[in-house]
Motif scaffolding. Structure first.
Motif, mmCIF file in Angstrom:
data_model
loop_
_atom_site.group_PDB
_atom_site.id
_atom_site.type_symbol
_atom_site.label_atom_id
_atom_site.label_comp_id
_atom_site.label_asym_id
_atom_site.label_seq_id
_atom_site.Cartn_x
_atom_site.Cartn_y
_atom_site.Cartn_z
ATOM 1 N N VAL A 12 0.679 -1.132 -0.155
ATOM 2 C CA VAL A 12 -0.092 0.438 -0.039
ATOM 3 C C VAL A 12 0.694 1.374 -0.167
ATOM 4 C CG1 VAL A 12 -1.775 1.130 1.548
ATOM 5 C CG2 VAL A 12 -1.734 -1.003 0.874
ATOM 6 N N THR A 13 2.489 0.897 0.615
ATOM 7 C CA THR A 13 3.089 3.111 0.644
ATOM 8 C C THR A 13 3.550 3.001 -0.290
ATOM 9 O OG1 THR A 13 3.526 2.019 2.764
ATOM 10 C CG2 THR A 13 4.730 3.281 1.882
ATOM 11 N N CYS A 14 3.741 1.901 -1.068
ATOM 12 C CA CYS A 14 5.035 1.994 -2.464
ATOM 13 C C CYS A 14 3.465 2.185 -3.760
ATOM 14 C CB CYS A 14 5.365 0.029 -3.142
ATOM 15 S SG CYS A 14 6.562 0.399 -2.469
ATOM 16 N N ILE A 15 2.288 1.796 -3.827
ATOM 17 C CA ILE A 15 1.676 2.745 -4.537
ATOM 18 C C ILE A 15 1.388 2.747 -4.037
ATOM 19 C CG2 ILE A 15 -1.382 2.426 -4.835
ATOM 20 C CD1 ILE A 15 -1.219 -0.693 -4.039
ATOM 21 N N PHE A 16 1.088 4.946 -2.625
ATOM 22 C CA PHE A 16 0.340 5.302 -2.680
ATOM 23 C C PHE A 16 2.277 6.782 -2.907
ATOM 24 C CE2 PHE A 16 -2.528 4.883 0.466
ATOM 25 C CZ PHE A 16 -3.821 5.721 0.360
ATOM 26 N N LEU A 17 3.309 5.453 -2.860
ATOM 27 C CA LEU A 17 4.782 6.490 -3.406
ATOM 28 C C LEU A 17 4.728 6.191 -4.662
ATOM 29 C CD1 LEU A 17 7.274 5.078 -1.285
ATOM 30 C CD2 LEU A 17 6.286 7.444 -0.794
ATOM 31 N N VAL A 18 4.283 5.960 -5.477
ATOM 32 C CA VAL A 18 4.331 5.380 -7.093
ATOM 33 C C VAL A 18 3.071 6.281 -7.565
ATOM 34 C CG1 VAL A 18 3.417 4.704 -8.967
ATOM 35 C CG2 VAL A 18 4.666 2.864 -6.783
ATOM 36 N N GLY A 22 4.928 9.809 -9.211
ATOM 37 C CA GLY A 22 4.849 9.724 -10.863
ATOM 38 C C GLY A 22 3.892 11.450 -11.205
ATOM 39 N N MET A 23 3.221 11.717 -9.922
ATOM 40 C CA MET A 23 2.247 12.817 -10.027
ATOM 41 C C MET A 23 3.875 14.227 -10.048
ATOM 42 S SD MET A 23 -0.691 12.624 -10.435
ATOM 43 C CE MET A 23 -1.579 14.348 -10.523
ATOM 44 N N THR A 24 4.565 14.649 -9.481
ATOM 45 C CA THR A 24 5.800 15.203 -8.972
ATOM 46 C C THR A 24 6.387 15.029 -10.250
ATOM 47 O OG1 THR A 24 5.160 14.699 -6.624
ATOM 48 C CG2 THR A 24 7.630 16.132 -7.107
ATOM 49 N N SER A 179 11.978 11.930 -8.129
ATOM 50 C CA SER A 179 10.999 11.547 -8.367
ATOM 51 C C SER A 179 10.438 10.384 -8.245
ATOM 52 C CB SER A 179 9.840 12.856 -8.520
ATOM 53 O OG SER A 179 9.448 13.808 -8.111
ATOM 54 N N LEU A 180 12.131 9.841 -9.954
ATOM 55 C CA LEU A 180 12.062 9.446 -10.867
ATOM 56 C C LEU A 180 12.865 8.292 -9.659
ATOM 57 C CD1 LEU A 180 12.900 11.435 -13.601
ATOM 58 C CD2 LEU A 180 10.729 9.786 -13.245
ATOM 59 N N LEU A 181 13.494 8.633 -9.300
ATOM 60 C CA LEU A 181 13.441 7.536 -8.752
ATOM 61 C C LEU A 181 13.361 6.643 -7.771
ATOM 62 C CD1 LEU A 181 16.704 5.768 -7.852
ATOM 63 C CD2 LEU A 181 17.138 7.832 -6.101
ATOM 64 N N VAL A 182 12.090 7.217 -6.683
ATOM 65 C CA VAL A 182 11.184 6.363 -6.146
ATOM 66 C C VAL A 182 10.653 5.985 -6.966
ATOM 67 C CG1 VAL A 182 9.757 7.348 -3.831
ATOM 68 C CG2 VAL A 182 11.246 8.335 -4.254
ATOM 69 N N LEU A 183 9.663 6.574 -8.067
ATOM 70 C CA LEU A 183 9.306 5.863 -8.837
ATOM 71 C C LEU A 183 9.222 4.877 -8.944
ATOM 72 C CD1 LEU A 183 6.071 6.029 -10.558
ATOM 73 C CD2 LEU A 183 8.009 7.377 -12.226
ATOM 74 N N GLU A 256 -2.098 7.896 -14.492
ATOM 75 C CA GLU A 256 -1.595 7.187 -14.021
ATOM 76 C C GLU A 256 -1.758 5.392 -12.677
ATOM 77 O OE1 GLU A 256 2.303 7.695 -10.573
ATOM 78 O OE2 GLU A 256 0.781 9.821 -11.256
ATOM 79 N N ALA A 257 -2.891 5.603 -12.548
ATOM 80 C CA ALA A 257 -3.576 4.294 -11.567
ATOM 81 C C ALA A 257 -3.833 3.175 -12.526
ATOM 82 C CB ALA A 257 -4.698 4.745 -10.747
ATOM 83 N N LEU A 258 -4.188 3.470 -13.742
ATOM 84 C CA LEU A 258 -4.205 2.583 -14.428
ATOM 85 C C LEU A 258 -3.401 1.932 -15.468
ATOM 86 C CD1 LEU A 258 -8.180 4.312 -16.704
ATOM 87 C CD2 LEU A 258 -7.721 2.932 -15.464
ATOM 88 N N THR A 259 -2.287 2.905 -15.193
ATOM 89 C CA THR A 259 -1.280 1.790 -15.907
ATOM 90 C C THR A 259 -0.835 1.068 -15.271
ATOM 91 O OG1 THR A 259 -0.390 3.698 -17.464
ATOM 92 C CG2 THR A 259 0.895 2.882 -17.218
ATOM 93 N N LEU A 260 -0.632 1.810 -13.864
ATOM 94 C CA LEU A 260 0.062 0.776 -12.681
ATOM 95 C C LEU A 260 -0.732 -0.444 -12.640
ATOM 96 C CD1 LEU A 260 2.060 0.296 -10.125
ATOM 97 C CD2 LEU A 260 0.533 1.737 -9.004
ATOM 98 N N ALA A 261 -2.080 0.024 -12.716
ATOM 99 C CA ALA A 261 -3.182 -1.691 -12.012
ATOM 100 C C ALA A 261 -2.679 -2.644 -13.521
ATOM 101 C CB ALA A 261 -4.822 -1.154 -12.645
ATOM 102 N N LEU A 262 -2.607 -2.238 -14.898
ATOM 103 C CA LEU A 262 -2.413 -2.968 -15.692
ATOM 104 C C LEU A 262 -1.081 -3.963 -15.303
ATOM 105 C CD1 LEU A 262 -3.365 -3.690 -18.487
ATOM 106 C CD2 LEU A 262 -1.895 -2.118 -19.768
#
Length: 642
Positions: A12-18, A22-24, A179-183, A256-262
């Motif tokens: 869950v933490t990594c999903i929020f971080l992504v 990603g937005m940042t 941001s890119l590194l965390v992503l 971003e959420a749809l791409t991550l889910a896919l």
């Protein structure tokens, strides 16, 4: 302890971080691009009024003025919308004749003055009437932007973004990089953790992963297209008011959420395996394939069932069609052809039944019977003969098996009955040898001892030959060092070879281990029989050669010796039971050694052959080669010895 890839909290933490990273990263990169256009990273920084932020907003407002006027809005209404206090924008609108149509109140201090031309085929004149022009005519807007920006409009919003970008400056690069590194780290972890739950190592699919893949991709593509359209429409002309900025923000968040889910569901499906089975298209293709396969199989079975009849029918119809066109009595000929067609098709079908019966009998299926009903006399008689042949063969085979079984039982029982009195004879002879007998009595005891032990050996050979020929011996094939086995056998017979004045020569590959797939105990008995045969029948003061060689698939053991007596016998006959090379039968052999050796080699799925060249006797054993010593043993036909 739960693994990191199985921990729900970390997921869950990594999903929020992504999502946040990603937005940042996206908006940081956009900020860097706008900052570059605004000259923030150069020595000549532009003021807000010289940046694309201000220019795009001014152009958007100017375009709205012209469109509203062309669409029929009143001049006062337009001017009132852009009045002081409501916006930082002021304008003067001129029609295609250069006449002033309407204007708004100018601000006290102007930060930017610019003009834009907009072209239309249908335009309003100064009286408000519409006219159509073949060549587009231009409306001109002279735009003014107030300084300072006091009204809360789009200028105020873009100015705040400009100020934020100016204050961050080079920090934008660091924000984008972090941001890119965390992503990247969070995204890689989520791909690795997809499908893992709890303590189990098994991949577990969630609700999203169970949706048929093609349906999922269809829904995903539709949502992506809709969201992209909303973002494009919101960012049109760069008119960044609050509502459109929120629409762009949430649209990008959804993308971003749809791409991550896919990507996560694809990772879980690939790990689970068989991902193609969870798709409607797979079942549709499978269904049509099964239908086509069933149709083709049915057609094939029909053709296979009546191949001869079909060929006869088609051939007869082709021939009939040729001469039917050249005859005058077409009707009578047609009826006659139809009758003949039925007769020949019946003959072909009956012949096919007989042919099928012959194939079944040749394959060993003695239970197969020909249905002779509705056959012509000759075919019916032939079919009955085939049925009688199968019955006769089955009876003969049963009798042969019964006879073989009775013979084996007879040999076993008689050998067992002989062992009891023979053991007593041997024991009493041993007791007599301990007595101090003189004269002829001592010689008689030696003869009795020799002949009783010979009889005991013959009895044991009979039992072993019976078991070997019927496969009643346990055989376990395993990877065996053949060279070592041959050396051990020669070592065991060293004293007997010396007593027979023979020298054993072993020829084997140097610096190479030869592995064979054999039963070590049975192969040792084969070598023992061959060496025993050499000790009994070889010419003294000669050599016995044992050669071991191999090729890609087979291993060969060859034993050669020179016979003491003349070998005027066929090699195949020499391997039969109770056959010996010396016609005088003066030696103590039973004539069963080679027969037993061949049966033991057959049990090991090998091949035993003999060849005779003058007085040279050569026996060769061949069997499968084993490439690795770890070959697992396998037990083949044969029963455990009693």
């Amino acid at each position: 302890m739960t693994k990191a890839t199985h921990n729900l909290g970390i997921k869950v933490t990594c999903i929020f971080l992504v999502m946040i990273a990603g937005m940042t990263a996206f908006f940081s990169i956009v900020g860097i691009l706008f900052a570059g256009e605004s000259g923030i990273f150069s020595d000549q920084k532009k003021s807000y009024y010289d940046t694309p932020w201000c220019e795009n907003t001014t152009y958007s407002y100017s375009d709205n003025v012209v469109r509203w006027y062309v669409d029929g809005a009143g001049s006062e209404e337009i001017a009132q919308f852009f009045s002081n206090g409501k916006t930082n924008f002021a304008f003067e609108l001129y029609d295609y004749n250069g006449s002033l149509v309407t204007k708004s109140e100018k601000p006290e201090k102007i930060g930017l003055t610019t003009s834009y031309s907009f072209y239309y085929n249908e335009a309003r004149d100064a009286n408000g009437e519409y006219r159509y022009f073949d060549v587009p005519v231009a409306y001109t807007v002279v735009a003014y932007v107030a300084d300072p920006l006091a009204a809360p409009d789009n200028y105020w919003l873009t100015y705040r973004l400009y100020s934020l970008t100016m204050s961050l400056g080079y920090w934008l690069f660091l924000i984008a990089l972090v941001s890119l590194l965390v992503l990247a780290v969070s995204f890689i972890y989520l791909l690795c953790a997809a499908g893992h739950r709890g303590e189990s190592e098994e991949i577990v699919l969630n609700v999203q992963d169970r949706i048929p893949l093609d349906v999922y991709l269809l829904l995903w593509s539709g949502t992506i297209a809709l969201t992209t359209g909303i973002i494009s429409g919101s960012a049109y002309y760069g008119d960044l008011d609050i509502s459109r900025m929120l629409a762009v923000f949430f649209g990008f968040f959804i993308l971003e959420a749809l791409t991550l889910a896919l990507l996560m569901t694809m990772s879980a499906r690939l790990k689970k395996g068989g991902w193609w089975r969870n798709a409607l298209l797979y079942y549709i293709v499978k269904f049509f394939w099964m239908v086509c396969k069933a149709i083709l199989s049915t057609i094939g079975d029909a053709i296979h069932a009546l191949p001869v009849t079909w060929k006869v029918a088609v051939g007869w119809l082709v021939i009939s069609s040729i001469y039917l066109t050249s005859t005058y009595a077409a009707g009578i000929v047609m009826i006659l052809n139809f009758v003949l067609l039925i007769v020949f098709c019946s003959i072909a079908a009956q012949w096919q039944k007989l042919s099928r019966a012959g194939k079944q009998l040749s394959a060993g299926n003695l239970e197969y019977k020909v249905d002779t009903r509705r056959m012509f006399r000759s075919f019916r008689q032939h079919g009955e003969d085939l049925n009688n042949i199968s019955e006769g063969i089955a009876i003969a085979l049963n009798q042969k098996m019964k006879s073989e079984r009775l013979r084996t039982e007879l040999i076993t029982n008689v050998s067992h009955d002989i062992k009891t009195p023979l053991t007593s004879i041997i024991n009493y002879v041993d007791l007599l040898k301990k007595e101090e007998l003189t004269g002829q009595a001592s010689a008689y005891i030696e003869v009795l001892d020799r002949q009783s032990r010979r009889l005991k050996k013959l009895t044991e050979d009979l039992v072993e030959a019976s078991k070997a020929s019927t496969g009643n011996i346990h055989c376990s094939l395993a990877c065996t060092d053949i060279v070592e086995l041959v050396q051990q056998a020669v070592g065991e017979y060293e004293e007997k070879l010396e007593a027979a004045q023979l020298e054993a020569i072993i020829n084997a590959p140097e610096n190479e281990i030869v592995y064979g797939l054999v039963d070590g105990n049975l192969m040792w008995r084969v070598l023992s029989n061959l060496l025993s045969n050499a000790c009994k029948y070889s010419q003294p003061n000669t050599r016995v050669y044992l050669q071991v060689k191999q090729n890609a698939d087979m291993v060969f053991i060859t034993v050669k010796n020179v016979s003491r007596d003349q070998l005027n016998i066929d090699p195949d006959e020499l391997m039969e039971r109770f056959v010996r090379g010396d016609s005088s039968r003066s030696t103590e052999g039973s004539g069963l050694g080679l027969n037993i050796a061949r049966s033991l080699v057959d049990l090991q799925k090998g091949k035993f052959t003999l060849s005779i060249d003058g007085d040279l006797f050569k026996a060769q054993v061949r069997f499968a080669r084993a490439s690795l010593p770890e070959t697992h043993p396998q037990t083949i036909a044969g029963e455990a010895e009693n």
